[in-house]
Design a protein around this motif. Structure first.
Motif, short mmCIF file in Angstrom:
data_model
loop_
_atom_site.label_atom_id
_atom_site.label_comp_id
_atom_site.label_asym_id
_atom_site.label_seq_id
_atom_site.Cartn_x
_atom_site.Cartn_y
_atom_site.Cartn_z
N ASN A 157 -5.31 -4.51 0.56
CA ASN A 157 -6.34 -3.75 -0.14
C ASN A 157 -5.66 -2.65 -0.93
OD1 ASN A 157 -8.49 -2.12 -0.91
ND2 ASN A 157 -9.59 -2.37 1.02
N ALA A 158 -5.94 -2.58 -2.22
CA ALA A 158 -5.30 -1.58 -3.09
C ALA A 158 -5.66 -0.16 -2.70
CB ALA A 158 -5.68 -1.84 -4.55
N GLU A 159 -6.76 0.03 -1.96
CA GLU A 159 -7.14 1.36 -1.52
C GLU A 159 -6.25 1.87 -0.39
OE1 GLU A 159 -11.60 1.79 -1.02
OE2 GLU A 159 -11.40 -0.40 -1.20
N LYS A 160 -5.71 0.94 0.39
CA LYS A 160 -4.89 1.30 1.54
C LYS A 160 -3.88 0.19 1.75
CE LYS A 160 -5.26 3.06 6.27
NZ LYS A 160 -6.16 3.34 7.41
N THR A 161 -2.72 0.34 1.13
CA THR A 161 -1.77 -0.77 1.05
C THR A 161 -0.88 -0.91 2.28
OG1 THR A 161 -0.07 0.61 0.01
CG2 THR A 161 -1.67 -0.48 -1.45
N SER A 162 -0.69 0.15 3.03
CA SER A 162 0.19 0.23 4.21
C SER A 162 1.67 0.34 3.85
CB SER A 162 -0.03 -0.96 5.16
OG SER A 162 0.61 -2.14 4.69
N PHE A 163 2.00 0.42 2.56
CA PHE A 163 3.38 0.71 2.18
C PHE A 163 3.70 2.19 2.45
CE2 PHE A 163 2.51 -2.91 -0.78
CZ PHE A 163 3.47 -3.77 -0.27
N ARG A 164 4.97 2.50 2.61
CA ARG A 164 5.38 3.87 2.88
C ARG A 164 5.22 4.76 1.65
NH1 ARG A 164 9.81 1.19 4.75
NH2 ARG A 164 11.12 2.18 3.17
N ASP A 165 5.16 6.06 1.89
CA ASP A 165 5.06 7.05 0.82
C ASP A 165 6.27 6.94 -0.10
OD1 ASP A 165 2.89 7.90 2.24
OD2 ASP A 165 3.64 9.91 2.67
N ALA A 166 6.04 7.20 -1.39
CA ALA A 166 7.11 7.38 -2.38
C ALA A 166 8.13 6.25 -2.36
CB ALA A 166 7.80 8.72 -2.17
N THR A 167 7.64 5.01 -2.46
CA THR A 167 8.55 3.85 -2.40
C THR A 167 8.49 2.99 -3.66
OG1 THR A 167 6.84 2.69 -1.12
CG2 THR A 167 8.65 3.68 0.11
N PHE A 168 7.75 3.42 -4.68
CA PHE A 168 7.66 2.65 -5.92
C PHE A 168 7.89 3.56 -7.12
CE2 PHE A 168 5.24 0.19 -2.87
CZ PHE A 168 5.66 -1.10 -3.12
N ASP A 169 8.53 3.01 -8.14
CA ASP A 169 8.73 3.72 -9.40
C ASP A 169 7.59 3.46 -10.38
OD1 ASP A 169 11.47 4.60 -8.73
OD2 ASP A 169 11.90 2.46 -8.83
N LEU A 170 6.92 2.32 -10.21
CA LEU A 170 5.85 1.93 -11.12
C LEU A 170 4.75 1.23 -10.33
CD1 LEU A 170 4.77 1.48 -14.07
CD2 LEU A 170 6.09 -0.67 -14.08
N VAL A 171 3.51 1.67 -10.53
CA VAL A 171 2.35 1.02 -9.95
C VAL A 171 1.41 0.63 -11.10
CG1 VAL A 171 0.32 1.26 -8.46
CG2 VAL A 171 2.51 2.24 -7.75
N THR A 172 0.95 -0.62 -11.10
CA THR A 172 0.12 -1.11 -12.19
C THR A 172 -1.14 -1.79 -11.64
OG1 THR A 172 1.19 -3.29 -12.26
CG2 THR A 172 2.16 -1.53 -13.61
N ALA A 173 -2.12 -1.93 -12.51
CA ALA A 173 -3.32 -2.71 -12.20
C ALA A 173 -3.89 -3.22 -13.51
CB ALA A 173 -4.36 -1.87 -11.45
N SER A 174 -4.18 -4.51 -13.57
CA SER A 174 -4.71 -5.12 -14.79
C SER A 174 -6.07 -5.76 -14.52
CB SER A 174 -3.75 -6.19 -15.32
OG SER A 174 -2.51 -5.64 -15.68
N LEU A 175 -7.06 -5.36 -15.29
CA LEU A 175 -8.40 -5.94 -15.22
C LEU A 175 -8.96 -5.88 -13.81
CD1 LEU A 175 -7.83 -9.07 -17.51
CD2 LEU A 175 -8.49 -6.74 -18.16
N LEU A 176 -8.67 -4.79 -13.12
CA LEU A 176 -9.14 -4.57 -11.75
C LEU A 176 -10.25 -3.55 -11.68
CD1 LEU A 176 -8.89 -4.69 -8.62
CD2 LEU A 176 -7.08 -2.96 -8.80
N PHE A 177 -10.12 -2.44 -12.41
CA PHE A 177 -11.02 -1.32 -12.19
C PHE A 177 -12.47 -1.60 -12.60
CE2 PHE A 177 -8.30 2.70 -11.59
CZ PHE A 177 -7.47 2.02 -10.71
N HIS A 178 -12.68 -2.47 -13.58
CA HIS A 178 -14.07 -2.77 -13.96
C HIS A 178 -14.77 -3.61 -12.90
CE1 HIS A 178 -12.34 -6.65 -15.27
NE2 HIS A 178 -13.56 -7.12 -15.18
N GLU A 179 -14.02 -4.06 -11.90
CA GLU A 179 -14.60 -4.86 -10.82
C GLU A 179 -14.68 -4.09 -9.51
OE1 GLU A 179 -12.29 -8.46 -10.89
OE2 GLU A 179 -13.59 -9.31 -12.44
N THR A 180 -14.59 -2.76 -9.61
CA THR A 180 -14.70 -1.92 -8.42
C THR A 180 -15.65 -0.75 -8.71
OG1 THR A 180 -12.84 -0.49 -9.07
CG2 THR A 180 -12.34 -2.44 -7.73
N PRO A 181 -16.37 -0.27 -7.69
CA PRO A 181 -17.14 0.97 -7.86
C PRO A 181 -16.22 2.14 -8.19
CG PRO A 181 -17.78 -0.20 -5.85
CD PRO A 181 -16.52 -0.85 -6.35
N ASN A 182 -16.79 3.17 -8.79
CA ASN A 182 -15.98 4.30 -9.26
C ASN A 182 -15.24 4.97 -8.11
OD1 ASN A 182 -15.26 6.25 -11.48
ND2 ASN A 182 -16.25 7.67 -10.07
#
Length: 295
Positions: A157-182
């Motif tokens: 779940n993109a809301e709670k990924t379970s990955f550790r803090d500060a472990t990515f340089d780039l986070v992306t999402a494509s055509l996802l937000f229009h399919e989720t509540p605000n």
């Protein structure tokens, strides 16, 4: 389960689309895979499917993305409904990357179309695609295998990924937000902020909110349960609320937009978003390890 809407898509566009796609070929592909068995390779017991995702139909598909029909039909349809060209639109996100990523997380990756493009653009980076639907991940893995690309696919779940803090340089999402509540979109951005290193970048590709507000009829074309809420909102404002700086949106062929932000060096007393708070053309000055600059 939501009742299917009598949309313009259902009445007019779907019959036309069926003339453009190879339904027999899709049927053969669907029958060639044991979707439950393959999906079980990705399913994680600790992933809870949220009701906003499981209780809605999307794009005229009963059951939404939690069916293999969605995984089979997504690519053939999307290539025709993302003007002017799906690859060109997705490339806009790639072109907006300002960091030199060593580790990339693509949220709501679906069948992996953008994820594959990220791996091609940054072959030395570790790329992870995360999605709530194991069926979409089965399709994504198949595409990556056929392309000879090594990508990690993860059920989550993109809301709670379970990955550790500060472990990515780039986070992306494509055509996802229009399919989720605000409120979910805001939670995803807050999670993205947590996951990014200092100076890391978040990029969101989706429909152009200004355009969708001006052209109300577009919101009636497809079965999109959250499209009006998305159109009325502001990704920029949510990015600012999540703590990002250098927040900026770029129109992509008027119908889409790419919105980006950077996790600032100082995370205490973070300045909230204002259009002129940071020069977006000088992101290297933020001192990111992704740029090879250790703060």
């Amino acid at each position: 389960m939501a009742v299917r809407q009598d949309t313009i898509w259902e009445r007019f566009l779907s019959p036309v689309m069926r003339l453009l796609i190879d339904e027999e070929g899709l049927r053969r592909y669907a029958d060639s895979i044991d979707w439950e068995k393959e999906g079980d390779r990705f399913r994680r017991d600790d992933v809870i499917i949220p009701s906003y995702y499981s209780s809605q139909n999307f794009h005229g598909i009963t059951g939404g993305y939690l069916t293999y029909n969605a995984a089979v039909s997504y690519d053939p349809i999307t290539q025709y409904v993302v003007p002017p060209n799906e690859t060109i639109v997705r490339q806009a996100l790639i072109d907006a990357v300002k960091v030199k990523p060593r580790r990339i997380l693509d949220l709501g990756c679906g069948t992996g179309s953008t994820t594959l493009m990220l791996k091609r653009a940054f072959p030395e980076a570790e790329v992870i695609g995360l999605d709530l639907s194991p069926y979409m991940l089965v399709r994504a893995e198949d595409k990556a295998r056929n392309s000879g690309l090594e990508i990690v696919w993860r059920h989550g779940n993109a809301e709670k990924t379970s990955f550790r803090d500060a472990t990515f340089d780039l986070v992306t999402a494509s055509l996802l937000f229009h399919e989720t509540p605000n409120e979910v979109s805001l939670a995803i951005l807050q999670e993205s902020f947590r996951l990014l290193v200092t100076g890391g970048q978040v990029l969101i590709l989706d429909g152009n909110q200004k355009t969708l507000r001006q052209l109300e009829w577009l919101n009636d074309v497809f079965e999109e349960p959250y499209i009006r809420e998305y159109a009325a909102g502001s990704i920029e404002a949510n990015m600012g609320a999540a703590g990002f700086e250098a927040v900026r949106s770029q129109d992509v062929w008027w119908i889409n937009q790419v919105t980006g932000g950077v996790k600032p060096i100082a995370t205490e007393n973070v300045r909230r978003y204002t259009p002129t708070s940071v020069d977006n053309n000088d992101l290297e000055g933020l001192g990111s390890p992704a740029f090879g600059i250790i703060a």
